[in-house]
Design a protein around this motif. Structure first.
Motif, PDB file in Angstrom:
ATOM      1  N   LYS A  52       0.838  -1.209   0.000  1.00 24.55           N
ATOM      2  CA  LYS A  52       0.000   0.000   0.000  1.00 24.55           C
ATOM      3  C   LYS A  52       0.866   1.248   0.000  1.00 24.55           C
ATOM      4  O   LYS A  52       1.700   1.434   0.893  1.00 24.55           O
ATOM      5  CB  LYS A  52      -0.890   0.036   1.248  1.00 24.55           C
ATOM      6  N   ILE A  53       0.664   2.107  -0.992  1.00 26.16           N
ATOM      7  CA  ILE A  53       1.319   3.417  -1.007  1.00 26.16           C
ATOM      8  C   ILE A  53       0.600   4.281   0.021  1.00 26.16           C
ATOM      9  O   ILE A  53      -0.622   4.434  -0.029  1.00 26.16           O
ATOM     10  CB  ILE A  53       1.252   4.070  -2.406  1.00 26.16           C
ATOM     11  N   THR A  54       1.329   4.826   0.976  1.00 31.49           N
ATOM     12  CA  THR A  54       0.726   5.651   2.025  1.00 31.49           C
ATOM     13  C   THR A  54       0.990   7.137   1.820  1.00 31.49           C
ATOM     14  O   THR A  54       0.356   7.968   2.467  1.00 31.49           O
ATOM     15  CB  THR A  54       1.253   5.234   3.414  1.00 31.49           C
ATOM     16  N   LYS A  55       1.917   7.461   0.932  1.00 28.99           N
ATOM     17  CA  LYS A  55       2.239   8.859   0.638  1.00 28.99           C
ATOM     18  C   LYS A  55       2.900   8.935  -0.730  1.00 28.99           C
ATOM     19  O   LYS A  55       3.718   8.085  -1.066  1.00 28.99           O
ATOM     20  CB  LYS A  55       3.205   9.413   1.700  1.00 28.99           C
ATOM     21  N   GLY A  56       2.545   9.953  -1.505  1.00 25.17           N
ATOM     22  CA  GLY A  56       3.276  10.258  -2.720  1.00 25.17           C
ATOM     23  C   GLY A  56       2.870   9.542  -3.984  1.00 25.17           C
ATOM     24  O   GLY A  56       3.682   9.429  -4.909  1.00 25.17           O
ATOM     25  N   LYS A  57       1.632   9.082  -4.091  1.00 23.97           N
ATOM     26  CA  LYS A  57       1.198   8.385  -5.315  1.00 23.97           C
ATOM     27  C   LYS A  57       1.456   9.219  -6.565  1.00 23.97           C
ATOM     28  O   LYS A  57       1.723   8.685  -7.633  1.00 23.97           O
ATOM     29  CB  LYS A  57      -0.285   8.037  -5.238  1.00 23.97           C
ATOM     30  N   GLU A  58       1.407  10.543  -6.412  1.00 21.19           N
ATOM     31  CA  GLU A  58       1.615  11.415  -7.569  1.00 21.19           C
ATOM     32  C   GLU A  58       3.046  11.356  -8.102  1.00 21.19           C
ATOM     33  O   GLU A  58       3.321  11.791  -9.217  1.00 21.19           O
ATOM     34  CB  GLU A  58       1.230  12.869  -7.226  1.00 21.19           C
ATOM     35  N   TYR A  59       3.978  10.798  -7.334  1.00 22.04           N
ATOM     36  CA  TYR A  59       5.371  10.680  -7.770  1.00 22.04           C
ATOM     37  C   TYR A  59       5.661   9.347  -8.465  1.00 22.04           C
ATOM     38  O   TYR A  59       6.756   9.141  -8.977  1.00 22.04           O
ATOM     39  CB  TYR A  59       6.326  10.846  -6.585  1.00 22.04           C
ATOM     40  N   LEU A  60       4.691   8.419  -8.457  1.00 20.73           N
ATOM     41  CA  LEU A  60       4.909   7.111  -9.089  1.00 20.73           C
ATOM     42  C   LEU A  60       4.980   7.241 -10.607  1.00 20.73           C
ATOM     43  O   LEU A  60       4.117   7.854 -11.226  1.00 20.73           O
ATOM     44  CB  LEU A  60       3.774   6.152  -8.736  1.00 20.73           C
ATOM     45  N   LYS A  61       6.005   6.660 -11.182  1.00 21.08           N
ATOM     46  CA  LYS A  61       6.168   6.579 -12.630  1.00 21.08           C
ATOM     47  C   LYS A  61       6.576   5.157 -12.964  1.00 21.08           C
ATOM     48  O   LYS A  61       7.158   4.457 -12.143  1.00 21.08           O
ATOM     49  CB  LYS A  61       7.248   7.551 -13.142  1.00 21.08           C
ATOM     50  N   SER A  62       6.271   4.746 -14.186  1.00 18.93           N
ATOM     51  CA  SER A  62       6.622   3.397 -14.612  1.00 18.93           C
ATOM     52  C   SER A  62       7.254   3.402 -15.993  1.00 18.93           C
ATOM     53  O   SER A  62       7.026   4.313 -16.788  1.00 18.93           O
ATOM     54  CB  SER A  62       5.381   2.502 -14.653  1.00 18.93           C
ATOM     55  N   TRP A  63       8.044   2.390 -16.248  1.00 15.34           N
ATOM     56  CA  TRP A  63       8.617   2.119 -17.559  1.00 15.34           C
ATOM     57  C   TRP A  63       8.757   0.598 -17.637  1.00 15.34           C
ATOM     58  O   TRP A  63       8.512  -0.100 -16.649  1.00 15.34           O
ATOM     59  CB  TRP A  63       9.950   2.834 -17.745  1.00 15.34           C
ATOM     60  N   ALA A  64       9.117   0.066 -18.773  1.00 12.77           N
ATOM     61  CA  ALA A  64       9.250  -1.386 -18.905  1.00 12.77           C
ATOM     62  C   ALA A  64      10.453  -1.728 -19.771  1.00 12.77           C
ATOM     63  O   ALA A  64      10.777  -1.016 -20.711  1.00 12.77           O
ATOM     64  CB  ALA A  64       7.984  -1.979 -19.511  1.00 12.77           C
ATOM     65  N   TYR A  65      11.104  -2.821 -19.424  1.00 11.50           N
ATOM     66  CA  TYR A  65      12.151  -3.383 -20.273  1.00 11.50           C
ATOM     67  C   TYR A  65      11.672  -4.743 -20.763  1.00 11.50           C
ATOM     68  O   TYR A  65      10.726  -5.320 -20.224  1.00 11.50           O
ATOM     69  CB  TYR A  65      13.494  -3.484 -19.538  1.00 11.50           C
ATOM     70  N   LYS A  66      12.299  -5.258 -21.786  1.00  9.47           N
ATOM     71  CA  LYS A  66      11.944  -6.556 -22.350  1.00  9.47           C
ATOM     72  C   LYS A  66      12.605  -7.657 -21.524  1.00  9.47           C
ATOM     73  O   LYS A  66      13.832  -7.731 -21.429  1.00  9.47           O
ATOM     74  CB  LYS A  66      12.398  -6.626 -23.803  1.00  9.47           C
ATOM     75  N   GLY A  67      11.789  -8.499 -20.905  1.00 10.52           N
ATOM     76  CA  GLY A  67      12.300  -9.592 -20.087  1.00 10.52           C
ATOM     77  C   GLY A  67      12.784 -10.759 -20.928  1.00 10.52           C
ATOM     78  O   GLY A  67      12.628 -10.774 -22.156  1.00 10.52           O
ATOM     79  N   ASP A  68      13.354 -11.753 -20.294  1.00  8.05           N
ATOM     80  CA  ASP A  68      13.851 -12.943 -20.994  1.00  8.05           C
ATOM     81  C   ASP A  68      12.751 -13.649 -21.772  1.00  8.05           C
ATOM     82  O   ASP A  68      13.015 -14.288 -22.787  1.00  8.05           O
ATOM     83  CB  ASP A  68      14.474 -13.924 -20.004  1.00  8.05           C
ATOM     84  N   SER A  69      11.517 -13.527 -21.315  1.00 12.32           N
ATOM     85  CA  SER A  69      10.391 -14.173 -21.994  1.00 12.32           C
ATOM     86  C   SER A  69       9.967 -13.412 -23.245  1.00 12.32           C
ATOM     87  O   SER A  69       9.151 -13.895 -24.022  1.00 12.32           O
ATOM     88  CB  SER A  69       9.200 -14.250 -21.041  1.00 12.32           C
ATOM     89  N   GLY A  70      10.523 -12.213 -23.415  1.00 16.81           N
ATOM     90  CA  GLY A  70      10.112 -11.355 -24.521  1.00 16.81           C
ATOM     91  C   GLY A  70       8.990 -10.411 -24.125  1.00 16.81           C
ATOM     92  O   GLY A  70       8.646  -9.493 -24.854  1.00 16.81           O
TER      93      GLY A  70
END
Length: 138
Positions: A52-70
């Motif tokens: 559970k995020i308790t503070k700062g949800k507005e700072y969450l960012k995401s990106w993705a890399y290609k895993g071994d499974s593709g």
């Protein structure tokens, strides 16, 4: 299931995580962990509903890399300081793979310690995994 507090480096994001200690931390030796964290990265699988995020949800960012499974591996981080908080690879669907270093208070306790190791074929030659359960063999 014990609950632990964690945060990013700057403290903008804070969270609570319930960690099932019998699973323990896993040392990951994948190439991505070596690039981001040095030799390996200790991580904890935490069910999505136990993080559970308790503070700062507005700072969450995401990106993705290609895993071994593709398949893409989503990574979530703090947009303010860049701290990696967790990953969500498909083989661990329903879990966040929490970067252990974000559990600042708990990480120094005797309760949380690595018990297993994964991507062992990619580990650096000088690191010994003799004391860890080899998850690559399962």
């Amino acid at each position: 299931m014990p609950s632990y507090n964690g945060s990013c480096d700057c403290g903008a994001i804070q969270f609570d995580a319930d960690i099932d200690q019998p699973n323990g931390a896993i040392l990951c030796h994948c190439d991505e962990c070596k690039i981001r964290y040095g030799a390996f990265c200790p991580v904890f699988p935490v069910p999505d509903d136990k993080y559970k995020i308790t503070k700062g949800k507005e700072y969450l960012k995401s990106w993705a890399y290609k895993g071994d499974s593709g398949e893409p591996v989503p990574c979530t981080f703090c947009s303010n300081c860049g701290t990696n908080l967790y990953r969500q690879p498909k083989p661990f669907a329903g879990n966040k793979i929490v970067i252990a270093g974000t559990l600042k208070e708990a990480w120094n306790s005797e309760e949380l310690k690595p018990t297993a190791s994964v991507y062992n074929s990619k580990k650096l030659h000088w690191f010994t995994i003799d004391n860890f359960k080899n998850l690559d063999q399962e």
